[in-house]
Write an enzyme that holds these catalytic residues in place. Sequence first.
Site, PDB file in Angstrom:
ATOM      1  N   ARG A  29     -15.092 -37.671  46.803  1.00 28.15           N
ATOM      2  CA  ARG A  29     -14.929 -39.014  46.220  1.00 28.15           C
ATOM      3  C   ARG A  29     -15.557 -40.075  47.116  1.00 28.15           C
ATOM      4  NH1 ARG A  29      -9.424 -38.878  42.593  1.00 28.15           N
ATOM      5  NH2 ARG A  29     -10.332 -37.431  41.081  1.00 28.15           N
ATOM      6  N   ARG A  76     -15.281 -15.610  55.851  1.00 28.85           N
ATOM      7  CA  ARG A  76     -15.880 -15.444  57.177  1.00 28.85           C
ATOM      8  C   ARG A  76     -17.200 -14.729  56.908  1.00 28.85           C
ATOM      9  NH1 ARG A  76     -11.451 -16.920  60.478  1.00 28.85           N
ATOM     10  NH2 ARG A  76      -9.476 -16.335  59.521  1.00 28.85           N
ATOM     11  N   THR A 130      -7.281 -26.097  59.997  1.00 25.57           N
ATOM     12  CA  THR A 130      -6.687 -24.829  60.438  1.00 25.57           C
ATOM     13  C   THR A 130      -5.211 -25.073  60.725  1.00 25.57           C
ATOM     14  OG1 THR A 130      -6.577 -23.233  62.258  1.00 25.57           O
ATOM     15  CG2 THR A 130      -7.632 -25.296  62.780  1.00 25.57           C
ATOM     16  N   MET A 174       2.734 -17.814  63.046  1.00 24.88           N
ATOM     17  CA  MET A 174       1.286 -17.775  63.286  1.00 24.88           C
ATOM     18  C   MET A 174       0.873 -18.779  64.355  1.00 24.88           C
ATOM     19  SD  MET A 174      -0.590 -17.208  59.674  1.00 24.88           S
ATOM     20  CE  MET A 174      -0.982 -15.550  59.143  1.00 24.88           C
ATOM     21  N   GLY A 175      -0.407 -18.867  64.618  1.00 26.70           N
ATOM     22  CA  GLY A 175      -0.929 -19.826  65.595  1.00 26.70           C
ATOM     23  C   GLY A 175      -2.006 -19.229  66.480  1.00 26.70           C
ATOM     24  N   GLU A 227       2.444 -15.585  67.573  1.00 28.93           N
ATOM     25  CA  GLU A 227       1.741 -14.297  67.389  1.00 28.93           C
ATOM     26  C   GLU A 227       0.868 -13.943  68.593  1.00 28.93           C
ATOM     27  OE1 GLU A 227      -1.030 -14.142  64.105  1.00 28.93           O
ATOM     28  OE2 GLU A 227      -1.724 -16.174  64.467  1.00 28.93           O
ATOM     29  N   HIS A 257       1.437 -14.537  56.316  1.00 23.60           N
ATOM     30  CA  HIS A 257       0.567 -15.418  55.529  1.00 23.60           C
ATOM     31  C   HIS A 257       1.303 -16.410  54.642  1.00 23.60           C
ATOM     32  CE1 HIS A 257      -2.532 -12.774  57.005  1.00 23.60           C
ATOM     33  NE2 HIS A 257      -3.387 -13.727  56.662  1.00 23.60           N
ATOM     34  N   ARG A 260       0.553 -19.983  55.307  1.00 23.85           N
ATOM     35  CA  ARG A 260      -0.706 -20.618  54.916  1.00 23.85           C
ATOM     36  C   ARG A 260      -0.654 -21.238  53.521  1.00 23.85           C
ATOM     37  NH1 ARG A 260      -5.286 -19.489  57.848  1.00 23.85           N
ATOM     38  NH2 ARG A 260      -5.104 -17.769  59.303  1.00 23.85           N
TER      39      ARG A 260
HETATM   40  P1  ATP Z   1      -9.764 -20.334  61.764  1.00 24.67           P
HETATM   41  O1  ATP Z   1      -9.408 -21.144  62.986  1.00 24.67           O
HETATM   42  O2  ATP Z   1      -8.875 -20.615  60.629  1.00 24.67           O
HETATM   43  O3  ATP Z   1      -9.964 -18.868  62.018  1.00 24.67           O
HETATM   44  P2  ATP Z   1     -12.612 -20.701  62.052  1.00 24.67           P
HETATM   45  O4  ATP Z   1     -13.534 -21.690  61.453  1.00 24.67           O
HETATM   46  O5  ATP Z   1     -12.455 -20.733  63.539  1.00 24.67           O
HETATM   47  O6  ATP Z   1     -11.234 -20.864  61.293  1.00 24.67           O
HETATM   48  P3  ATP Z   1     -14.133 -18.210  62.207  1.00 24.67           P
HETATM   49  O7  ATP Z   1     -14.016 -16.952  61.425  1.00 24.67           O
HETATM   50  O8  ATP Z   1     -14.058 -18.145  63.681  1.00 24.67           O
HETATM   51  O9  ATP Z   1     -13.042 -19.206  61.593  1.00 24.67           O
HETATM   52  O10 ATP Z   1     -15.545 -18.890  61.828  1.00 24.67           O
HETATM   53  C1  ATP Z   1     -15.913 -19.099  60.460  1.00 24.67           C
HETATM   54  C2  ATP Z   1     -17.344 -18.705  60.257  1.00 24.67           C
HETATM   55  O11 ATP Z   1     -18.210 -19.539  61.047  1.00 24.67           O
HETATM   56  C3  ATP Z   1     -17.700 -17.284  60.706  1.00 24.67           C
HETATM   57  O12 ATP Z   1     -17.304 -16.319  59.763  1.00 24.67           O
HETATM   58  C4  ATP Z   1     -19.210 -17.386  60.838  1.00 24.67           C
HETATM   59  O13 ATP Z   1     -19.838 -17.284  59.583  1.00 24.67           O
HETATM   60  C5  ATP Z   1     -19.396 -18.821  61.368  1.00 24.67           C
HETATM   61  N1  ATP Z   1     -19.592 -18.754  62.825  1.00 24.67           N
HETATM   62  C6  ATP Z   1     -18.651 -18.681  63.788  1.00 24.67           C
HETATM   63  N2  ATP Z   1     -19.205 -18.586  65.006  1.00 24.67           N
HETATM   64  C7  ATP Z   1     -20.546 -18.566  64.811  1.00 24.67           C
HETATM   65  C8  ATP Z   1     -21.692 -18.464  65.672  1.00 24.67           C
HETATM   66  N3  ATP Z   1     -21.562 -18.350  66.994  1.00 24.67           N
HETATM   67  N4  ATP Z   1     -22.911 -18.497  65.103  1.00 24.67           N
HETATM   68  C9  ATP Z   1     -23.059 -18.613  63.766  1.00 24.67           C
HETATM   69  N5  ATP Z   1     -22.034 -18.711  62.918  1.00 24.67           N
HETATM   70  C10 ATP Z   1     -20.799 -18.681  63.412  1.00 24.67           C
END
Ligand code: ATP
Length: 327
Positions: A29, A76, A130, A174-175, A227, A257, A260
């Site tokens: 928006r 991911r 998150t 969690m955490g 956790e 979960h 979440r």
């Molecule tokens: P949460 O804290 O909920 O786990 P997050 O964003 O930290 O969320 P991640 O799985 O660590 O979750 O990252 C999300 C996505 O970001 C990864 O699946 C990947 O596609 C991308 N990503 C993370 N690190 C890298 C990196 N070093 N290079 C390229 N892409 C990355």
Amino acid sequence: MDNKISKIGVFTSGGDAPGMNAAIRATIRAAIYYNKEVYGIMRGYEGMIDNEIVKMGARSVGNILQRGGTILKTARSEMFRTKEGREKAYQNLKKCGIDALVAIGGDGSFTGLHKFYEEFNIPSICIPGTIDNDIAGTDYTIGFDTATNTAVEAIDRIRDTALSHNRLFFIEVMGRNSGYIAVNCGIAGGAVAVILPEETTSFDQLFTLLEKGGKTNKKSSLVVVAEGSKIGGASELAKMVAERSNYFDIKVTILGHMQRGGSPTYFDRVLASKMGVAAIEGLLAGKSDVMVGIRDNKMVYNEFNTIMTQTHEIDSEALRIAKILSI
Ligand code: ATP
């Protein structure tokens, strides 16, 4: 405001968090408010690579503010970690004419975005979404408040049954490697102890505390375990106590979960709305490779390097209070 940006892509990435929908709505928006076109990218970086990109309007995000999860889905993406995957994602954005990005996710998502920005120079901003509240540069991340409230509600219910049977419950929350959810649940749920990744309570100290509770006629005891606890999760700790003493009637609950899901709290809705608007206003003011944050109730923009070289320290005052009140 920078009018060179014309089409903004928004996506959610990493673990889902309640309030992500409110952030999507606010981002979309606000972009439309400032006369920009806006696109939703499905399933985070996966959808960017698979070209799952849909045009969004102000009405596309009606009636989602109060809903948990994320209408854009999240994922991911292993492919995005590769140069080839990111190149494919860039070509898809180029085809659509997307010239700026807003990512809603955790520090991994921000790392991916930073890499993408360095390689393809697309202006981009991250919004911290998150439940873990484990990101530096912001007092709160979107989803933390809701997840903590959900866990406290569950703990209250467990207390009812614990009291009825004089039981000792180990409740795991969690955490990941952060004890933010655990320490706050511990205080709000009246735990006898909180076991955190950041703190080195030994098993002996925990056992002494539980014994003291038994001797001082505590009717029930709840131990909240993060956790990421270094001395063991809820199941392990329960087993260790049972091995040392048969005095306690012990049960374990791992909340998992369910923390979440659910409707975001007012706090998360407002936080997400502020962050969504700040992300768009930041982009249009020429900011890039930054993460929106809230510090002392004010919106801030944090450089990537600042975020990644710092940790969001556990609230030491909360820790102190949890200890005082657990006698
Ligand atoms: P949460 O804290 O909920 O786990 P997050 O964003 O930290 O969320 P991640 O799985 O660590 O979750 O990252 C999300 C996505 O970001 C990864 O699946 C990947 O596609 C991308 N990503 C993370 N690190 C890298 C990196 N070093 N290079 C390229 N892409 C990355």
